[in-house]
Motif scaffolding. Structure first.
Motif, PDB file in Angstrom:
ATOM      1  N   VAL A   1      -8.110  -2.677  -4.782  1.00  0.00           N
ATOM      2  CA  VAL A   1      -9.016  -1.927  -3.909  1.00  0.00           C
ATOM      3  C   VAL A   1     -10.278  -2.750  -3.676  1.00  0.00           C
ATOM      4  O   VAL A   1     -11.039  -3.034  -4.604  1.00  0.00           O
ATOM      5  CB  VAL A   1      -9.366  -0.562  -4.533  1.00  0.00           C
ATOM      6  CG1 VAL A   1     -10.397   0.170  -3.656  1.00  0.00           C
ATOM      7  CG2 VAL A   1      -8.104   0.281  -4.683  1.00  0.00           C
ATOM      8  N   ASP A   2     -10.468  -3.156  -2.436  1.00  0.00           N
ATOM      9  CA  ASP A   2     -11.580  -4.039  -2.080  1.00  0.00           C
ATOM     10  C   ASP A   2     -12.909  -3.346  -2.355  1.00  0.00           C
ATOM     11  O   ASP A   2     -13.141  -2.218  -1.921  1.00  0.00           O
ATOM     12  CB  ASP A   2     -11.487  -4.418  -0.597  1.00  0.00           C
ATOM     13  CG  ASP A   2     -12.317  -5.654  -0.265  1.00  0.00           C
ATOM     14  OD1 ASP A   2     -12.688  -6.369  -1.209  1.00  0.00           O
ATOM     15  OD2 ASP A   2     -12.579  -5.891   0.926  1.00  0.00           O
TER      16      ASP A   2
ATOM     17  N   HIS B   1       0.796  -1.227   0.000  1.00  0.00           N
ATOM     18  CA  HIS B   1       0.000   0.000   0.000  1.00  0.00           C
ATOM     19  C   HIS B   1       0.828   1.276   0.000  1.00  0.00           C
ATOM     20  O   HIS B   1       0.392   2.303  -0.529  1.00  0.00           O
ATOM     21  CB  HIS B   1      -0.941  -0.011   1.217  1.00  0.00           C
ATOM     22  CG  HIS B   1      -1.945  -1.110   1.181  1.00  0.00           C
ATOM     23  ND1 HIS B   1      -1.605  -2.447   1.351  1.00  0.00           N
ATOM     24  CD2 HIS B   1      -3.293  -1.100   1.009  1.00  0.00           C
ATOM     25  CE1 HIS B   1      -2.692  -3.197   1.282  1.00  0.00           C
ATOM     26  NE2 HIS B   1      -3.728  -2.407   1.085  1.00  0.00           N
TER      27      HIS B   1
ATOM     28  N   LYS C   1      -9.346 -11.628  -0.053  1.00  0.00           N
ATOM     29  CA  LYS C   1      -9.940 -11.173  -1.305  1.00  0.00           C
ATOM     30  C   LYS C   1      -9.778 -12.271  -2.357  1.00  0.00           C
ATOM     31  O   LYS C   1      -8.865 -13.095  -2.267  1.00  0.00           O
ATOM     32  CB  LYS C   1      -9.259  -9.899  -1.809  1.00  0.00           C
ATOM     33  CG  LYS C   1      -9.299  -8.714  -0.860  1.00  0.00           C
ATOM     34  CD  LYS C   1      -8.522  -7.543  -1.446  1.00  0.00           C
ATOM     35  CE  LYS C   1      -8.211  -6.488  -0.413  1.00  0.00           C
ATOM     36  NZ  LYS C   1      -7.321  -5.433  -0.944  1.00  0.00           N
TER      37      LYS C   1
ATOM     38  N   ARG D   1      -6.327   0.142   5.559  1.00  0.00           N
ATOM     39  CA  ARG D   1      -6.180  -1.275   5.882  1.00  0.00           C
ATOM     40  C   ARG D   1      -4.729  -1.728   5.743  1.00  0.00           C
ATOM     41  O   ARG D   1      -4.250  -2.550   6.517  1.00  0.00           O
ATOM     42  CB  ARG D   1      -7.089  -2.095   4.972  1.00  0.00           C
ATOM     43  CG  ARG D   1      -7.086  -3.587   5.224  1.00  0.00           C
ATOM     44  CD  ARG D   1      -8.296  -4.275   4.610  1.00  0.00           C
ATOM     45  NE  ARG D   1      -8.691  -3.746   3.317  1.00  0.00           N
ATOM     46  CZ  ARG D   1      -9.817  -3.065   3.076  1.00  0.00           C
ATOM     47  NH1 ARG D   1     -10.650  -2.805   4.069  1.00  0.00           N
ATOM     48  NH2 ARG D   1     -10.107  -2.628   1.866  1.00  0.00           N
TER      49      ARG D   1
ATOM     50  N   VAL E   1      -1.848  -4.518  -4.992  1.00  0.00           N
ATOM     51  CA  VAL E   1      -2.977  -4.241  -4.095  1.00  0.00           C
ATOM     52  C   VAL E   1      -4.220  -3.963  -4.926  1.00  0.00           C
ATOM     53  O   VAL E   1      -4.220  -3.081  -5.790  1.00  0.00           O
ATOM     54  CB  VAL E   1      -2.685  -3.039  -3.182  1.00  0.00           C
ATOM     55  CG1 VAL E   1      -3.925  -2.655  -2.371  1.00  0.00           C
ATOM     56  CG2 VAL E   1      -1.512  -3.349  -2.258  1.00  0.00           C
TER      57      VAL E   1
ATOM     58  N   GLU F   1      -9.023   1.030   1.755  1.00  0.00           N
ATOM     59  CA  GLU F   1      -7.946   0.115   1.388  1.00  0.00           C
ATOM     60  C   GLU F   1      -6.602   0.658   1.849  1.00  0.00           C
ATOM     61  O   GLU F   1      -5.750  -0.086   2.354  1.00  0.00           O
ATOM     62  CB  GLU F   1      -7.938  -0.096  -0.135  1.00  0.00           C
ATOM     63  CG  GLU F   1      -6.964  -1.153  -0.611  1.00  0.00           C
ATOM     64  CD  GLU F   1      -7.293  -2.521  -0.047  1.00  0.00           C
ATOM     65  OE1 GLU F   1      -6.381  -3.131   0.556  1.00  0.00           O
ATOM     66  OE2 GLU F   1      -8.445  -2.981  -0.189  1.00  0.00           O
TER      67      GLU F   1
ATOM     68  N   LEU G   1     -13.885   3.559  -0.828  1.00  0.00           N
ATOM     69  CA  LEU G   1     -13.284   2.225  -0.908  1.00  0.00           C
ATOM     70  C   LEU G   1     -11.761   2.316  -1.036  1.00  0.00           C
ATOM     71  O   LEU G   1     -11.032   1.547  -0.404  1.00  0.00           O
ATOM     72  CB  LEU G   1     -13.877   1.465  -2.087  1.00  0.00           C
ATOM     73  CG  LEU G   1     -15.353   1.075  -1.968  1.00  0.00           C
ATOM     74  CD1 LEU G   1     -15.865   0.537  -3.297  1.00  0.00           C
ATOM     75  CD2 LEU G   1     -15.552   0.051  -0.849  1.00  0.00           C
TER      76      LEU G   1
ATOM     77  N   ASN H   1      -3.458  -9.072  -0.526  1.00  0.00           N
ATOM     78  CA  ASN H   1      -4.914  -8.961  -0.554  1.00  0.00           C
ATOM     79  C   ASN H   1      -5.562 -10.111   0.228  1.00  0.00           C
ATOM     80  O   ASN H   1      -6.320 -10.903  -0.328  1.00  0.00           O
ATOM     81  CB  ASN H   1      -5.421  -8.968  -1.997  1.00  0.00           C
ATOM     82  CG  ASN H   1      -4.877  -7.827  -2.811  1.00  0.00           C
ATOM     83  OD1 ASN H   1      -5.405  -6.720  -2.774  1.00  0.00           O
ATOM     84  ND2 ASN H   1      -3.801  -8.080  -3.542  1.00  0.00           N
TER      85      ASN H   1
END
Length: 598
Positions: free
Chosen positions: A437-438, A159, A222, A274, A435, A271, A267, A219
């Motif tokens: 983005v969830d 990130h 995910k 997180r 990464v 992320e 979102l 991730n």
């Protein structure tokens, strides 16, 4: 094939479009291939069995418009937009959004890029939508208390590696200023591709399999880009991206607000929180692409139009061309020892200048005029001698009075009116920071590695930067992207560009010379084997087979370190305008790159 077919993405049509044999692509045009003797170039009489090409691929010709990009489906989207009455900008924007779906390794909405546009009247524009360092970024953010680079490649994966994305803002600005079709029309193909799915090429399947472990690492919990049964992806599997489709619909409905504000922004920021990233809502609010003046100069009778800083590409390309312009490259021949020697020595000096002088012009004073000055270049060249290789430890960035030192994908487009777009975008490394983005379904970039995370320390591509490219809040990181347009006698001649990290500049340089000096067709120029030197490390890498043994012996005797490599160099997507006005697309045989015309 009409746009409706592409949007519906029936399995049968998608199979045809994605066919790597190029059969469907070549059926898209009825233009006759020029005479076989066009592009007279032959490798060398030293070895009649040698081939100068990575592989041979048929050119694609068109009269009304042409798109060439990293993926066959994306190129088809571009051409169908042209058929609807869209112009080159419309096709470019639609193709970029399509690439964010079909080419996740580099196509992006979580990254940034550069665009060079030449309109039908010959006016030129460049748009900088390069990512920016977040406001909370700092010069030493990747260094420990002893000022050494921290372990973990924090500027490359995870990130903390991401800059504020610029693609959505940049593409919207380009479309608002020059597009003909509606924003809804140019977004729709990408949305349908994401919702209905796209068949993976062998290369895309292999890439997703190779990056699986890193995607899992960065991730957790995910399932993006993972098969439901945890099996490996294979060619022909269908990749459906529902969350990305939702994000693209928000962008379609709201423009930049659909990305930099509202649900998508929430979102993205969640992320970042997180995973310890530092992008904030203020960073998103403050991001805006910038229109800049193109770098323009000449090579013999050709006008070269390229990207200014924070891309190093335009200045570097023109420096390279100016260094070799006095020499009889055509007479010496392609990849002869003399031709290769002057090209390597030019690259050595240009990359040294890049390291010392280039950065974001909004933060540092870039001596652009001085770097392209004839007397300056003459002084930079005065220590060159044919008898032996220069030493990169001795070659430094040049001295300029009054100054103190302080994965990418490319697409090219032309329409029936003669508007041309050269556009290079990137996530930096393949699949960016890894990464996703969830909830939004897109990959973030890892562009922070393109800064000098510590002046004098090479980045992942081996490029060394200094104070001009040090990290600072809201600063754009230096890039090697080199989207370029070439004119001859006031008319459009070439549209050039490629991905490839530090090899971008030298790849564009070589393809330009392959056409301008060695009389290759555009497809031959793209297919021709390539080499690369970037000052440091002091060695020349080349695609296996690029030189005859006799040439390698001559160069090594002079002190050149010549290293063959199995990895390819660059993936060019280019267009040449033939004397009768026909467009020839050159799409790189090294990958899934495809030219489509009509």
């Amino acid at each position: 094939m009409n746009l409706k077919h592409v949007l519906l993405l029936s399995t049968s049509i998608l199979s045809i479009v994605a066919c790597k044999s190029q059969q469907a692509v070549q059926q898209s045009t009825t233009i006759q291939k020029p005479a076989e003797n066009q592009g007279f170039y032959q490798f060398t009489n030293e070895d009649p069995n040698a081939s100068p090409f990575f592989a041979k691929k048929a050119s694609v010709y068109a009269k009304n418009g042409l798109a060439t990009s990293a993926h066959p489906v994306a190129s088809q989207v571009g051409v169908d937009i042209l058929k609807m009455g869209g112009n080159a900008i419309d096709a470019a924007v639609a193709t970029q959004f399509a690439l964010s779906v079909v080419h996740p390794a580099a196509g992006n909405i979580g990254g940034g890029g550069f665009m060079v546009f030449r309109d039908k009247k010959g006016k030129t524009f460049t748009l900088d939508y390069r990512e920016k360092a977040p406001e909370n970024a700092s010069r030493d953010m990747y260094l420990d208390e002893n000022k050494n680079v921290k372990a973990g490649q924090l500027s490359w994966v995870g990130h903390l590696a991401s800059g504020t994305p610029g693609s959505v803002d940049g593409l919207e600005q380009a479309h608002k200023r020059f597009g003909k079709l509606t924003w809804q029309q140019v977004l729709q193909p990408a949305i349908d591709l994401a919702e209905n799915g796209v068949k993976l090429t062998a290369r895309e399947a292999r890439g997703l399999n190779n990056v699986r472990a890193e995607l899992i690492k960065f991730n957790p919990n995910k399932t993006y880009f993972m098969k439901a049964d945890t099996a490996k992806w294979k060619e022909g599997d269908v990749l459906v991206q529902k969350d990305l489709a939702k994000t693209l619909r928000l962008i379609q409905a709201q423009g930049r607000k659909g990305f930099y504000e509202g649900e998508t922004a929430k979102l993205l920021l969640a992320e970042m929180k997180r995973g310890g990233g530092i992008i904030t809502q203020k960073d998103l609010d403050n991001y805006h692409a910038v229109w800049r003046d193109a770098v323009i100069d000449t090579y013999k009778n050709l006008k070269v139009i390229s990207m200014p800083p924070p891309s190093s590409g335009g200045i570097a390309l023109i420096q390279l061309l100016k260094f070799v312009e006095p020499y009889p490259l055509k007479k010496w021949g392609w990849h002869s020892d003399s031709t290769t020697q002057v090209m390597i020595e030019a690259e050595r000096r240009v990359y040294a200048d890049r390291s010392k002088w280039l950065g974001d012009p909004d933060f540092v004073k870039v001596p652009q005029k001085e770097l392209l000055d004839a007397e300056y270049l003459k002084k930079r060249w005065q220590d060159f001698q044919f008898s032996q290789a220069s030493d990169s430890k001795v070659i430094k960035g040049g001295t300029i009075a009054g100054f103190e030192s302080t994965e990418t994908t490319h697409s090219s487009f032309v329409d029936k009116e003669g508007n041309a777009v050269s556009i290079t975008t990137t996530l930096n490394g393949s699949y960016g920071s890894k990464v996703v983005v969830d909830g939004a379904g897109f990959l973030m970039n890892d562009e922070m590695d393109d800064f000098s995370i510590k002046p004098g320390v090479p980045n992942v591509y081996g490029l060394i930067g200094n104070e001009a490219n040090a990290i600072a809040p809201n600063k754009r990181m230096l890039s090697s992207m080199t989207p370029t347009i070439v004119e001859k006698d006031g008319k459009l001649m070439m549209v050039l560009g490629t991905p490839g990290g530090s090899t971008i500049i030298t790849s564009v340089f070589q393809v330009f010379l392959n056409v301008a000096e060695h009389d290759m067709t555009m497809q031959q120029a793209v297919d021709a084997l390539r080499f690369h030197h970037q000052w440091m490390p002091d060695r020349t890498t080349f695609e296996d087979g690029a030189f005859t043994e006799k040439t390698l012996i001559r160069l090594r005797e002079k002190g050149y370190k010549m290293d063959a490599q199995k990895n390819t160099i660059g993936r060019m997507d280019c267009i040449l305008v033939l004397p009768d006005g026909t467009y020839e697309g050159g799409a790189d045989v090294r990958s899934d790159d495809t030219a489509v015309g009509y």
